[in-house]
Structure formats: C-alpha cells, structure tokens
Design an enzyme around this catalytic site. Structure first.
Site, PDB file in Angstrom:
ATOM      1  N   PRO A 274       0.822  -1.212   0.000  1.00 43.68           N
ATOM      2  CG  PRO A 274       0.175  -0.830   2.228  1.00 43.68           C
ATOM      3  CD  PRO A 274       0.899  -1.821   1.348  1.00 43.68           C
ATOM      4  NE  ARG A 312      -2.525  12.105  -7.239  1.00 42.64           N
ATOM      5  CZ  ARG A 312      -3.824  11.995  -7.233  1.00 42.64           C
ATOM      6  NH1 ARG A 312      -4.558  12.941  -6.684  1.00 42.64           N
ATOM      7  NH2 ARG A 312      -4.422  10.952  -7.751  1.00 42.64           N
ATOM      8  CB  CYS A 342       4.525  30.198 -18.255  1.00 43.96           C
ATOM      9  SG  CYS A 342       5.169  31.512 -17.235  1.00 43.96           S
ATOM     10  CD  GLU A 343       3.176  24.086 -19.426  1.00 45.64           C
ATOM     11  OE1 GLU A 343       2.245  23.598 -20.097  1.00 45.64           O
ATOM     12  OE2 GLU A 343       4.380  23.824 -19.604  1.00 45.64           O
TER      13      GLU A 343
HETATM   14  N1  LLP Z   1       3.082  -1.472  -5.986  1.00 41.43           N
HETATM   15  C1  LLP Z   1       3.417  -1.154  -7.250  1.00 41.43           C
HETATM   16  C2  LLP Z   1       4.158  -2.122  -8.056  1.00 41.43           C
HETATM   17  C3  LLP Z   1       3.050   0.104  -7.770  1.00 41.43           C
HETATM   18  O1  LLP Z   1       3.384   0.398  -9.023  1.00 41.43           O
HETATM   19  C4  LLP Z   1       2.335   1.024  -6.972  1.00 41.43           C
HETATM   20  C5  LLP Z   1       1.952   2.325  -7.503  1.00 41.43           C
HETATM   21  C6  LLP Z   1       2.025   0.647  -5.655  1.00 41.43           C
HETATM   22  C7  LLP Z   1       2.399  -0.603  -5.193  1.00 41.43           C
HETATM   23  C8  LLP Z   1       1.292   1.569  -4.712  1.00 41.43           C
HETATM   24  O2  LLP Z   1       0.023   1.857  -5.161  1.00 41.43           O
HETATM   25  P1  LLP Z   1      -1.001   2.675  -4.230  1.00 41.43           P
HETATM   26  O3  LLP Z   1      -1.294   1.808  -3.021  1.00 41.43           O
HETATM   27  O4  LLP Z   1      -0.341   3.925  -3.831  1.00 41.43           O
HETATM   28  O5  LLP Z   1      -2.166   2.880  -5.090  1.00 41.43           O
HETATM   29  N2  LLP Z   1       1.020   8.995  -9.429  1.00 41.43           N
HETATM   30  C9  LLP Z   1      -0.285   8.366  -9.408  1.00 41.43           C
HETATM   31  C10 LLP Z   1      -0.254   6.994  -8.801  1.00 41.43           C
HETATM   32  C11 LLP Z   1       0.739   6.065  -9.455  1.00 41.43           C
HETATM   33  C12 LLP Z   1       0.818   4.724  -8.805  1.00 41.43           C
HETATM   34  C13 LLP Z   1       2.000   3.969  -9.296  1.00 41.43           C
HETATM   35  N3  LLP Z   1       2.181   2.697  -8.707  1.00 41.43           N
HETATM   36  C14 LLP Z   1      -1.257   9.298  -8.701  1.00 41.43           C
HETATM   37  O6  LLP Z   1      -0.863  10.387  -8.299  1.00 41.43           O
HETATM   38  O7  LLP Z   1      -2.445   8.989  -8.588  1.00 41.43           O
END
Ligand code: LLP
Length: 418
Positions: A274, A312, A342-343
């Site tokens: 997580p 985000r 500037c976007e």
């Molecule tokens: N494990 C792997 C292999 C992952 O690629 C990720 C996230 C996680 C765990 C953790 O996932 P979570 O529990 O946080 O959902 N930048 C994006 C989110 C990208 C997630 C990438 N991988 C955002 O701001 O929503």
C-alpha cells in the site's frame, strides 16, 4: 480519517496550528501528520492479522526519510522501484529482508545493489529481466529470490494512467508465459522462485478487481504447486483507493477480508504494497493567495503553489479539496485556483466553489500526502517546497526548502561561453 481539524476557527495539524509552521518555513509547504500515518498503517496491518503477512509500504507514494523512518518504527517493509528508493529505505533503517523490488526497467546496476543488500525478493516484470537477474546473480555467486509479476488482464476501473493490470499495459508478464518461466527458473542454480506477484493499478475503489486478480493468481499458484514449485509469498501489490472528494473505497477491513477469503487456502505469506492509503490523507500542501484576478467571465485565485509542486490536478484532472487555513464563512464563489507556472494546465482546482478569499490568505490543499512532493519538479526554475512532519505538539522540518542556488548547483557554463 486524518488529523487536520479546525480549532477556534484555525486549521491545525494534530496540536500544531498550520499558521505556526508557515511562520517558520513560509509557503508553499507540505505538512504531514504522523498520527494519521500511524493510524492508517496500524489499521491496514491489523486488518490482515489473521493471516501471515508483510506490509511493504510503497515508497514511491511519499519517500521522505522522516516518513520512512516513522513507518519502519511501526514494522513496515518497503516496495521499491529504483536504487534511489532502495537507498532511502535502507537509510531509514528498513530491514532489507522486508524489501521487495518492483518496476519494469531495473538496470543491471540496480539489480546488483539490491542483491548486495540482500532484499526479500525481486518482482520480475519480463522474461528478459529474469535472464539479466540470473546472469548478475551468477556473476556474484548468489541465488536471486524472485516472484514473477503477472499481468492478470483485469480492469481496475480507475484513471487510465494508473491502470496497470490490463494486457495493453507495459506491466507484468502475460499469464501464458508465467508457468514455463518458473519451470525454467526452477532449474537455474542462480534463481530461487519464492513468490508470485500482481499489482493492477492505483486508487481502486472496489474490491472486485482485487478479487478477480487474486483468482487468476490462485490458479497459477496451484498449478506451480502441482509441478513441484512451492512458493512462499503471494504479493498482491497496492492500489487501495482513498477519499479525495466523494469516493467510497472499501475500508481496509473490507479489503483485507475479501483478500483473506480468497487467499487463505494457499497457506502463503501475503505481501501488501500500500502507498496512497497510508499517506494520501496524511498530508496537505499549504499555499498562499498571491492575487485575485477577474477576467470577463472567470475568477482566478492565483496562489504560490503550482503544477510543479503538485502535478496531480494537471496530470490526472485529480480533485483535491481546498480549504482556508483560517475558517472563512464568506459567501462562496466559483473560482479557478491556479499557480504561477506559464501553462494553462497549471491549476489546483477548476470551477471550484470556495468561500471568498483575499490576498495573503492561506489555503490548504488536502489529500496531498501521496504522489505530491515526490512528483514535484523544478519547472520554471522554482525551488521545491519544504516538508514538515508533525507529531503531537511538535513539528520537524524533514526536508528544507530548496534554494535558488540548489537549482543550478550541478550546472556549469563551458569556459568558451563565459
Ligand atoms: N506497488 C506497485 C508495483 C506500484 O506500481 C504502486 C503504484 C504501488 C504498489 C502503490 O500503489 P497505491 O497503493 O499507492 O495505489 N502517481 C499516481 C499513482 C501512481 C501509482 C504507481 N504505482 C497518482 O498520483 O495517482
């Protein structure tokens, strides 16, 4: 659940007024609550208490050393995707035997470093990577513990940029290739099959996709067992969603019981990765109103945080709640909250009803603890904001504000252009 609440009309993080932090470090600033992080980790971890498990916090969500050290003190392991994250996890004191290494593009150098550190397992994402892992392990006289990351082809029903378990995504290995790869690896003296892995996406708000993925993993797990390949770790990745606006994601208990229900017969040690659910609602970005601007039919609140600080909204059209730091009961107006970059994509909120604010007011952008600072950049030559970790009535600057000099510290003007 979080510890950002109003007392006598002022926003606090735990027992510290946000204004007090701003007086010391200025704006924009990321502020994290250790009580929220602790609570989220404990609730998540305890939800799985009926089954052997290891929570490997996904470092990419928020990789600040202070945050990692706090999580380590609670017993967390780490899910990493680079040498940088490996070093951070180790520096924060995380036991290498609690580290799993994911990612589609691990370099040979990164693989070597992780083998030297003695991590728990590599989550391998292609057959070519498995070959490289074997060669490097062999050259080091080691046996590399690994899991194959399966692409189970399930739809996590989330934003397309954060879906990872569909067959058109670059992640994981198609089911068809997985069994032969394990068979081959089982005969390789430098590879040790220890687990099976999937991660289907992020900000998932229903248990169904997790259960669907797990069903696919179970079939593979059992087939491997019948072939004499007994695995220990079943890694089901991360991805549990949080409330940004009005989503209703499953609570950790509901998520855990759905997973335990599916997984218990396998007698596996579960690995969970997580990220967002632990830190997402444990952080805010505080910004100051620089100017108010009214164009013909639009009102803009121009603040001192931009898409370089929190990408985000611009990148995923993500919703982040915005509240005034000093409670404000003025009439609401519909505004765009925009940054100085500037976007036109540089906004924190669009068409958002907000109580009327004035120049100098402080605003808190909520749910910014995950994928906030870690995705920030120096675009427009803007130093990145500081990070502050609150604990009760204390606060710690866990990352200083960058200076202008930091921006070009690694640059050099060639002699002939001087
Ligand atoms: N494990 C792997 C292999 C992952 O690629 C990720 C996230 C996680 C765990 C953790 O996932 P979570 O529990 O946080 O959902 N930048 C994006 C989110 C990208 C997630 C990438 N991988 C955002 O701001 O929503």
């Amino acid at each position: 659940m979080h510890h950002f609440t109003y007392h006598r009309g002022e926003l606090y993080c735990e027992e510290v007024p946000i204004k007090k932090i701003v007086q010391e470090v200025g704006t924009p600033v990321y502020i994290y609550s250790s009580a929220t992080i602790k609570r989220h980790f404990k609730v998540f971890d305890e939800s799985f208490k009926d089954i052997p498990h290891l929570v490997c916090y996904s470092v990419k969500a928020n990789s600040n050393l202070g945050v990692l050290a706090l999580l380590r003190s609670l017993g967390a392991g780490a899910d990493i995707v680079s040498a940088g994250e490996l070093k951070r996890a180790l520096k924060a004191g995380i036991d290498p035997k609690k580290i799993v290494f994911s990612g589609v593009g691990k370099t040979p150098e990164e693989i070597k470093l992780a083998l030297e550190a003695g991590i728990l397992m590599f989550n391998v994402e292609s057959l070519a990577e498995l070959d490289t892992l074997s060669q490097i392990a062999s050259s080091m006289g080691k046996k590399a513990p690994f899991a194959l990351r399966v692409n189970p082809n399930v739809d996590p029903m989330t934003h397309p940029y954060i879906s990872t378990g569909l067959k058109q995504n670059k992640f994981g290995i198609p089911e068809e290739f997985v069994i032969p790869a394990y068979k081959k690896a089982a005969e390789n003296p430098h590879l040790e099959p220890v687990g099976l892995d999937a991660h289907i996406g992020s900000q998932i708000t229903s248990v169904t996709p997790f259960k669907d993925a797990l069903k696919r993993l179970k079939v593979i797990w059992n087939e491997l067992k019948s072939l004499g390949i007994s695995l220990k770790y079943l890694d089901i990745g991360g991805g549990l969603g949080i409330i940004y606006e009005n989503e209703s994601p499953p609570m950790p208990e509901e998520y855990a019981s759905a997973i335990i229900e599916e997984a218990k017969e396998l007698e596996a040690t579960l690995i969970l990765e997580p990220g967002r659910v632990i830190v997402g609602n444990a952080g805010i970005l505080v910004t100051k109103v620089l100017y108010l601007k009214e164009n013909l039919d639009k009102k803009f609140v121009i603040v001192d945080a931009g898409m370089n600080d929190l990408i985000r909204p611009a990148f995923y059209q993500a919703y982040h709640k915005i509240v005034p730091v000093e409670e404000n009961f003025e009439r609401e107006e519909v505004v765009d909250v925009v940054g100085p970059i500037c976007e036109s994509g540089d906004f924190l909120a669009k068409q958002r009803p907000l109580p009327k604010v004035k120049q100098g007011d402080l605003l808190a952008v909520m749910s910014a603890g995950a994928y906030g600072f870690v995705m920030s950049s120096n675009y427009n030559s803007r130093p990145r904001p500081p990070e502050v970790l609150v604990d009760g009535d204390q606060f710690y600057i866990v990352r200083k504000r960058e200076t202008i000099e930091d921006l070009y510290r690694l640059e050099e003007i060639p002699e002939k252009f001087k």
